[in-house]
Design an enzyme around this catalytic site. Structure first.
Site, PDB file in Angstrom:
ATOM      1  N   LYS A 178       0.948  -1.198   0.049  1.00 35.08           N
ATOM      2  CA  LYS A 178       0.080   0.159  -0.028  1.00 35.08           C
ATOM      3  C   LYS A 178       0.812   1.313  -0.215  1.00 35.08           C
ATOM      4  O   LYS A 178       1.679   1.362   1.070  1.00 35.08           O
ATOM      5  CB  LYS A 178      -0.993   0.093   1.237  1.00 35.08           C
ATOM      6  N   GLU A 251      10.737   1.653   9.733  1.00 36.60           N
ATOM      7  CA  GLU A 251      11.644   2.381   9.100  1.00 36.60           C
ATOM      8  C   GLU A 251      11.231   3.808   9.268  1.00 36.60           C
ATOM      9  O   GLU A 251      10.259   4.366   8.582  1.00 36.60           O
ATOM     10  CB  GLU A 251      11.867   2.060   7.829  1.00 36.60           C
ATOM     11  N   CYS A 285      14.370  10.831   4.938  1.00 38.49           N
ATOM     12  CA  CYS A 285      14.491  10.280   6.373  1.00 38.49           C
ATOM     13  C   CYS A 285      15.983  10.626   6.684  1.00 38.49           C
ATOM     14  O   CYS A 285      15.970  11.198   7.948  1.00 38.49           O
ATOM     15  CB  CYS A 285      14.036   8.825   6.384  1.00 38.49           C
ATOM     16  N   GLU A 382      11.773  16.722  13.700  1.00 36.24           N
ATOM     17  CA  GLU A 382      11.987  16.502  12.280  1.00 36.24           C
ATOM     18  C   GLU A 382      11.328  17.356  11.454  1.00 36.24           C
ATOM     19  O   GLU A 382      10.323  17.197  11.058  1.00 36.24           O
ATOM     20  CB  GLU A 382      11.796  15.027  11.830  1.00 36.24           C
TER      21      GLU A 382
HETATM   22  P1  NAD Z   1       3.130   8.434   7.663  1.00 37.28           P
HETATM   23  O1  NAD Z   1       3.365   8.036   8.725  1.00 37.28           O
HETATM   24  O2  NAD Z   1       2.090   9.823   7.928  1.00 37.28           O
HETATM   25  O3  NAD Z   1       2.395   7.670   6.632  1.00 37.28           O
HETATM   26  C1  NAD Z   1       3.005   6.597   5.860  1.00 37.28           C
HETATM   27  C2  NAD Z   1       2.285   5.502   5.381  1.00 37.28           C
HETATM   28  O4  NAD Z   1       1.433   5.178   6.668  1.00 37.28           O
HETATM   29  C3  NAD Z   1       1.318   5.975   4.649  1.00 37.28           C
HETATM   30  O5  NAD Z   1       0.944   5.110   3.576  1.00 37.28           O
HETATM   31  C4  NAD Z   1       0.001   6.167   5.428  1.00 37.28           C
HETATM   32  O6  NAD Z   1      -1.334   5.998   4.542  1.00 37.28           O
HETATM   33  C5  NAD Z   1       0.077   5.045   6.191  1.00 37.28           C
HETATM   34  N1  NAD Z   1      -0.682   4.995   7.574  1.00 37.28           N
HETATM   35  C6  NAD Z   1      -1.033   6.361   8.048  1.00 37.28           C
HETATM   36  N2  NAD Z   1      -1.522   6.036   9.310  1.00 37.28           N
HETATM   37  C7  NAD Z   1      -1.505   4.854   9.618  1.00 37.28           C
HETATM   38  C8  NAD Z   1      -2.028   3.756  10.612  1.00 37.28           C
HETATM   39  N3  NAD Z   1      -2.548   4.239  11.872  1.00 37.28           N
HETATM   40  N4  NAD Z   1      -1.704   2.229  10.404  1.00 37.28           N
HETATM   41  C9  NAD Z   1      -0.924   1.789   9.472  1.00 37.28           C
HETATM   42  N5  NAD Z   1      -0.641   3.057   8.345  1.00 37.28           N
HETATM   43  C10 NAD Z   1      -0.989   3.960   8.411  1.00 37.28           C
HETATM   44  O7  NAD Z   1       4.467   9.328   7.021  1.00 37.28           O
HETATM   45  P2  NAD Z   1       4.579  10.228   5.634  1.00 37.28           P
HETATM   46  O8  NAD Z   1       4.317  11.534   6.283  1.00 37.28           O
HETATM   47  O9  NAD Z   1       3.968   9.555   4.340  1.00 37.28           O
HETATM   48  O10 NAD Z   1       6.350  10.021   5.349  1.00 37.28           O
HETATM   49  C11 NAD Z   1       7.180  10.877   6.229  1.00 37.28           C
HETATM   50  C12 NAD Z   1       8.023  10.203   7.140  1.00 37.28           C
HETATM   51  O11 NAD Z   1       8.379   9.049   6.740  1.00 37.28           O
HETATM   52  C13 NAD Z   1       8.922  11.163   7.835  1.00 37.28           C
HETATM   53  O12 NAD Z   1       9.113  10.909   9.136  1.00 37.28           O
HETATM   54  C14 NAD Z   1      10.348  10.504   7.343  1.00 37.28           C
HETATM   55  O13 NAD Z   1      11.332  10.558   8.033  1.00 37.28           O
HETATM   56  C15 NAD Z   1       9.650   8.974   7.138  1.00 37.28           C
HETATM   57  N6  NAD Z   1      10.706   7.979   6.355  1.00 37.28           N
HETATM   58  C16 NAD Z   1      11.466   7.152   7.186  1.00 37.28           C
HETATM   59  C17 NAD Z   1      12.332   6.211   6.258  1.00 37.28           C
HETATM   60  C18 NAD Z   1      13.455   5.317   6.628  1.00 37.28           C
HETATM   61  O14 NAD Z   1      13.772   4.432   5.810  1.00 37.28           O
HETATM   62  N7  NAD Z   1      13.649   5.491   8.027  1.00 37.28           N
HETATM   63  C19 NAD Z   1      12.296   6.414   4.659  1.00 37.28           C
HETATM   64  C20 NAD Z   1      11.510   7.397   4.148  1.00 37.28           C
HETATM   65  C21 NAD Z   1      10.602   8.250   4.963  1.00 37.28           C
END
Ligand code: NAD
Length: 478
Positions: A178, A251, A285, A382
């Site tokens: 997803k 991650e 990230c 962040e």
């Molecule tokens: P987010 O947590 O808002 O969403 C990520 C995904 O989770 C989306 O697909 C979203 O629809 C889904 N989601 C939302 N609520 C959920 C729930 N309750 N249960 C399960 N899934 C749910 O993150 P974002 O804003 O899309 O991404 C940015 C963040 O991702 C930043 O904090 C960034 O640092 C992090 N990130 C980490 C890595 C890594 O490898 N460590 C890589 C890229 C991004």
């Protein structure tokens, strides 16, 4: 093709992938081009019924897929990489249109995804002999878990899907993937392309909102969740997965420090530090999010970084001159602007940037700030955007303590003309990856993931792959 009120044609040639079939649905998602702020596409939106079907298909496909050999799976993953490269140009254009990053970086993301996939599929997971003596022979085998649910964010949709997807498939699992509702399109196209490579049900792709992600974490027939996203959502995923004791790889976000030692050469490192901070407009990230510079070179480094910022071309990612694109979505754009306001209110000095153009599009120029209060949001949170603080230190012990004074622990870097000195200081950073004289270098053969609240488990390398497997001891009495 539907049209918006302003006569911009809206694409709708996207499908879910369930059990080898391309499917529409009764509801849809609108996808915005962040360079214009306008809807440019719609795609089907999956709900609970589609999730149940996808999980059933993945479960059914698992029976045969798990019995294929690593070699057979390696061949198909090689074909996956070929398909990515053959379709790279139009996929990259779609990725840039939905995500915002410059086209050359979309091309690089797909290229890298292909190379990482091939790399992972060369890693051996052998049976390990633990004890072999007169009494017994004890071996450690690794077997696939079953159905893996993969949930991805919007900053690097292709790369962050391929890492967990190829890990799951290569180790004999099937998958339900997803993408973020902000960037579902390239991932849906990936599903379409891979449907010609893998047997039906092995890969299922569902676009959907946050509630679909939550339903995946609760689903009793998903065995593992691989989640990439924010710390706040990661905690919800872990809590929800506990009800069915799903295996979990998280991650999460970072607040990466870069420590510039007194023996570094500011002119030589400024370009690297600038792009490690501002690539993808800071929406990475593991981007540098705090720069700690020794007082002896602080002014010179600030000047060199300001020069880089002034040279960087901000604009639509589809313009070949562009180096920095827009913020990917309105929510994140407003969050970064809020942090910028808070930084100004706290009395910080803006060295460059800070003036946000009127729309359309979610553009923020590269912004460097100094004289920052260490307790302000730009240091403690962040920011995930193109606003970065440069913080002065005189005592190295103090710099290390400030770098580690956070619940984040994704990565960090040390910059010096003495790599051995750098290595010793890098080892004191409380992170998953500490680089010396580089930042953001990763590989299929090197584990990546966060310490502290930046993650749980690792992706890539044999350690990462084993996170998609159950260790099983086979103990034979002699
Ligand atoms: P987010 O947590 O808002 O969403 C990520 C995904 O989770 C989306 O697909 C979203 O629809 C889904 N989601 C939302 N609520 C959920 C729930 N309750 N249960 C399960 N899934 C749910 O993150 P974002 O804003 O899309 O991404 C940015 C963040 O991702 C930043 O904090 C960034 O640092 C992090 N990130 C980490 C890595 C890594 O490898 N460590 C890589 C890229 C991004």
């Amino acid at each position: 093709m539907a049209e918006r009120a302003d006569n911009v044609p809206v694409r709708s040639d996207f499908s879910l992938l369930i059990d080898g079939e391309l499917r529409s649905s009764s509801t849809s998602l609108e996808v915005i081009n962040p360079a214009t702020g306008s809807v440019f596409a719609t795609c089907p939106k999956a709900g609970d019924a589609e999730l149940d079907e996808a999980v059933r298909a993945a479960r059914a496909a698992f029976t045969e897929w798990r019995s294929t050999s690593y070699e057979e799976r390696r061949v198909l993953i090689g074909q996956l990489a070929d398909v990515l490269r053959a379709n790279q140009d139009w996929l990259a254009e779609l990725l840039t249109t939905e995500q915002g990053k410059p086209l050359s970086q979309s091309v690089a993301e797909i290229d890298r995804g292909a190379a990482q996939s091939e790399g992972m599929a060369t890693i051996e997971i052998p049976v390990e002999t633990l004890i072999d003596n007169e009494q017994s022979n004890i071996e450690l085998h690794y077997r696939p878990l079953g159905v893996v649910g993969i949930i991805t964010p919007w900053n690097a949709p292709v790369n962050l899907a391929l890492g967990p997807l190829v890990s799951a498939l290569y180790t004999g699992n099937t998958a339900v993937l997803k993408p973020s509702p902000y960037t579902p399109l390239t991932t849906l196209k990936l599903g379409e392309l891979l449907n010609d490579v893998f047997p039906a049900g092995v890969i299922n792709v569902l676009a959907g909102g946050d509630e679909l992600g939550q339903a995946m974490t609760e689903h009793p027939d998903i065995d593992k969740i691989s989640f990439t996203g924010s710390v706040a959502t990661g905690k919800k995923v872990l809590a929800s997965a506990a009800a069915t004791l799903k295996r979990v790889t998280l991650e999460l976000g970072g607040n990466d420090p870069a420590i510039i030692l007194d023996d570094a050469d500011p002119q030589a490192i400024a370009k690297k530090i600038f792009f490690a901070s501002f690539v993808n407009s800071g929406q990475v990230c593991m981007a540098i999010k705090r720069i700690y510079a020794h007082e002896s070179l602080y002014d010179e480094l600030c000047e060199a970084l300001v020069a880089e910022a002034k040279n960087a071309k901000v604009g639509s990612g589809l313009d070949p001159e562009t180096q920095l694109g827009p913020i990917q979505n309105k929510m994140q754009y407003e969050k970064v602007l809020d942090i910028l306001e808070d930084t100004k209110d706290a009395g910080a000095r803006i060295l460059v940037g800070g003036d946000v153009p009127d729309g359309p599009g979610y553009f923020i120029p590269p912004t460097l700030v100094t004289d920052v209060d260490e307790t302000s949001r730009i240091v403690t949170e962040e920011q995930f955007g193109p606003v970065v603080p440069i913080l002065k230190y005189s005592d190295l012990e103090d710099a290390i303590a400030r770098a580690n004074d956070t619940r984040y622990g994704l990565s960090g870097s040390v910059w010096t003309s003495d790599p051995e000195r750098g290595r010793a200081i890098a080892a004191r950073l409380e992170v998953g990856t500490a680089w010396v004289n580089q930042h953001r270098a990763t590989s299929a053969f090197v584990p990546f993931g966060g310490a502290k609240e930046s993650g749980y488990g690792r992706q890539y390398s044999a350690i990462g792959l084993k996170g998609y497997m159950e260790p099983e001891v086979i103990s034979v009495a002699k």
